[in-house]
Design a protein around this motif. Sequence first.
Motif, PDB file in Angstrom:
ATOM      1  N   UNK A  23      48.222  34.047  27.786  1.00 30.94           N
ATOM      2  CA  UNK A  23      47.211  33.197  27.150  1.00 30.94           C
ATOM      3  C   UNK A  23      45.821  33.832  27.184  1.00 30.94           C
ATOM      4  N   UNK A  24      45.447  34.409  28.304  1.00 29.27           N
ATOM      5  CA  UNK A  24      44.148  35.079  28.363  1.00 29.27           C
ATOM      6  C   UNK A  24      44.165  36.163  29.420  1.00 29.27           C
ATOM      7  N   UNK A  25      43.222  37.086  29.278  1.00 31.71           N
ATOM      8  CA  UNK A  25      43.029  38.162  30.245  1.00 31.71           C
ATOM      9  C   UNK A  25      41.537  38.410  30.356  1.00 31.71           C
ATOM     10  N   UNK A  26      41.000  38.178  31.558  1.00 31.54           N
ATOM     11  CA  UNK A  26      39.579  38.381  31.813  1.00 31.54           C
ATOM     12  C   UNK A  26      39.396  39.625  32.679  1.00 31.54           C
ATOM     13  N   UNK A  27      38.705  40.606  32.130  1.00 33.56           N
ATOM     14  CA  UNK A  27      38.410  41.842  32.850  1.00 33.56           C
ATOM     15  C   UNK A  27      36.924  41.855  33.178  1.00 33.56           C
ATOM     16  N   UNK A  28      36.585  41.905  34.455  1.00 31.63           N
ATOM     17  CA  UNK A  28      35.193  42.002  34.893  1.00 31.63           C
ATOM     18  C   UNK A  28      35.016  43.332  35.597  1.00 31.63           C
ATOM     19  N   UNK A  29      34.234  44.228  34.974  1.00 33.40           N
ATOM     20  CA  UNK A  29      34.087  45.565  35.534  1.00 33.40           C
ATOM     21  C   UNK A  29      32.777  46.174  35.039  1.00 33.40           C
ATOM     22  N   UNK A  30      31.859  46.521  35.944  1.00 35.21           N
ATOM     23  CA  UNK A  30      30.585  47.112  35.501  1.00 35.21           C
ATOM     24  C   UNK A  30      30.788  48.373  34.660  1.00 35.21           C
ATOM     25  N   UNK A  31      31.745  49.203  35.055  1.00 33.45           N
ATOM     26  CA  UNK A  31      32.004  50.453  34.346  1.00 33.45           C
ATOM     27  C   UNK A  31      33.440  50.458  33.832  1.00 33.45           C
ATOM     28  N   UNK A  91      27.950  43.615  39.407  1.00 34.39           N
ATOM     29  CA  UNK A  91      28.502  44.587  40.356  1.00 34.39           C
ATOM     30  C   UNK A  91      29.923  44.192  40.757  1.00 34.39           C
ATOM     31  N   UNK A  92      30.300  42.941  40.522  1.00 35.53           N
ATOM     32  CA  UNK A  92      31.637  42.450  40.891  1.00 35.53           C
ATOM     33  C   UNK A  92      32.708  43.021  39.969  1.00 35.53           C
ATOM     34  N   UNK A  93      33.943  43.073  40.489  1.00 39.78           N
ATOM     35  CA  UNK A  93      35.089  43.504  39.693  1.00 39.78           C
ATOM     36  C   UNK A  93      36.237  42.526  39.923  1.00 39.78           C
ATOM     37  N   UNK A 103      40.480  40.184  42.980  1.00 43.57           N
ATOM     38  CA  UNK A 103      39.086  40.545  43.209  1.00 43.57           C
ATOM     39  C   UNK A 103      39.103  41.857  43.975  1.00 43.57           C
ATOM     40  N   UNK A 104      38.380  42.865  43.484  1.00 43.32           N
ATOM     41  CA  UNK A 104      38.563  44.204  44.024  1.00 43.32           C
ATOM     42  C   UNK A 104      37.274  45.007  43.970  1.00 43.32           C
ATOM     43  N   UNK A 105      37.300  46.155  44.605  1.00 44.54           N
ATOM     44  CA  UNK A 105      36.179  47.090  44.527  1.00 44.54           C
ATOM     45  C   UNK A 105      36.349  48.059  43.359  1.00 44.54           C
ATOM     46  N   UNK A 106      37.476  48.019  42.659  1.00 46.06           N
ATOM     47  CA  UNK A 106      37.814  49.038  41.666  1.00 46.06           C
ATOM     48  C   UNK A 106      37.386  48.644  40.253  1.00 46.06           C
ATOM     49  N   UNK A 107      36.631  49.543  39.613  1.00 44.64           N
ATOM     50  CA  UNK A 107      36.308  49.393  38.203  1.00 44.64           C
ATOM     51  C   UNK A 107      37.527  49.701  37.346  1.00 44.64           C
ATOM     52  N   UNK A 108      37.452  49.272  36.094  1.00 47.20           N
ATOM     53  CA  UNK A 108      38.487  49.660  35.126  1.00 47.20           C
ATOM     54  C   UNK A 108      38.156  51.077  34.657  1.00 47.20           C
ATOM     55  N   UNK A 119      39.871  48.697  47.664  1.00 48.44           N
ATOM     56  CA  UNK A 119      40.515  47.525  48.256  1.00 48.44           C
ATOM     57  C   UNK A 119      40.547  46.393  47.234  1.00 48.44           C
ATOM     58  N   UNK A 120      41.441  45.451  47.461  1.00 47.40           N
ATOM     59  CA  UNK A 120      41.480  44.274  46.605  1.00 47.40           C
ATOM     60  C   UNK A 120      42.232  43.130  47.261  1.00 47.40           C
TER      61      UNK A 120
END
Length: 336
Positions: A23-31, A91-93, A103-108, A119-120
């Motif tokens: 139904x949906x996919x939300x990607x939060x990534x500064x970079x 800054x959140x991912x 919820x993780x430290x990793x960007x896409x 980590x996540x």
Amino acid sequence: MSTFLTGDALNDAIDDIIQNAKRFLHITSPYIKLDDHFKERFDLIKNDPNIHLMILFGKNEKDFNRSVKSKDLEYFKEFPNVSILFEPKLHAKSYVNENQGIITSMNLYDYSAENNVEYGISFNKSALTETIYKDHAIQHDDLLEDSAHCVFIKRPVFKMRNLGFTKNYLRSEILLDKSERFRPNSRKYERVAFFDIDIESLTDKDRIPELKSRSAKRIEQEEKLKEEERIKALKEQERLEKQRQREERRSKSYQDDDSNTGYCIRTGERIPFNPEQPLSRDAYYEWLEWKNMDYKENYCHKTGQLVKYKVSMRHPILNSNYENKDVWNAPQKPAW
């Protein structure tokens, strides 16, 4: 329940969230920088108009291509149901679909997936004791409303069948595209918030909405208020005109009356016509207290027309050369 992840387990969990979205996919990534591995996962959902892909990236206000590569931005713009937003303080991912999230430290970012120690924490929507999914959704919506900037919005158009129970995908329509002229630091720039649009999909009968900036909406509201004031003024003008017409009719009827009929210049009541004594009994005794020949009265003695402060004991008839002298020195016998 929530689970700590790192290494390949974290990479695999992110892959699952992308490819299992329905139904949906939300990607939060500064970079954001996609490699072939990421694109393989996104390609699995790329042509499904029922999946809303939301990309929220950030940093680098002066040149957001330093946060997301142009070719990757163009790749996401090809999706049939996609929202791309920019948050300058991000800054959140996180990676979330309708059932689970991380919820993780990793960007896409391909380098992060291959080289960094990341980590996540994974979490599910269905767990009875799990509140992370709900808390994340609330924070995500607050960010969209309060500070995130819409860059690109595209929505699917469906043809409804069987009384709306089924629908066929026809095409997608771009509702907003600021990707070529995104200048948040410009003085003339107006942020478009996600919930200003708030359209999940369109039907073949829908008119593509015109998205307006907040300043345009303010101007529209001001114009609406001006129009309301104009209508109010017209109604007041119409009311005054009707009142004037009534007075004219009244004046005409007074003029058609017997020439022996006059009107008290203070109260307007009918009295015998006598310019030397244009007041009713009670009004005359009131006037005697001051005996001011030039005190302004309200009604023409001859016509009864309301003239407010244009007649007096000295000049009881409107627009007439008739003039009384100081009547208390040579009092006339009242006709009443």
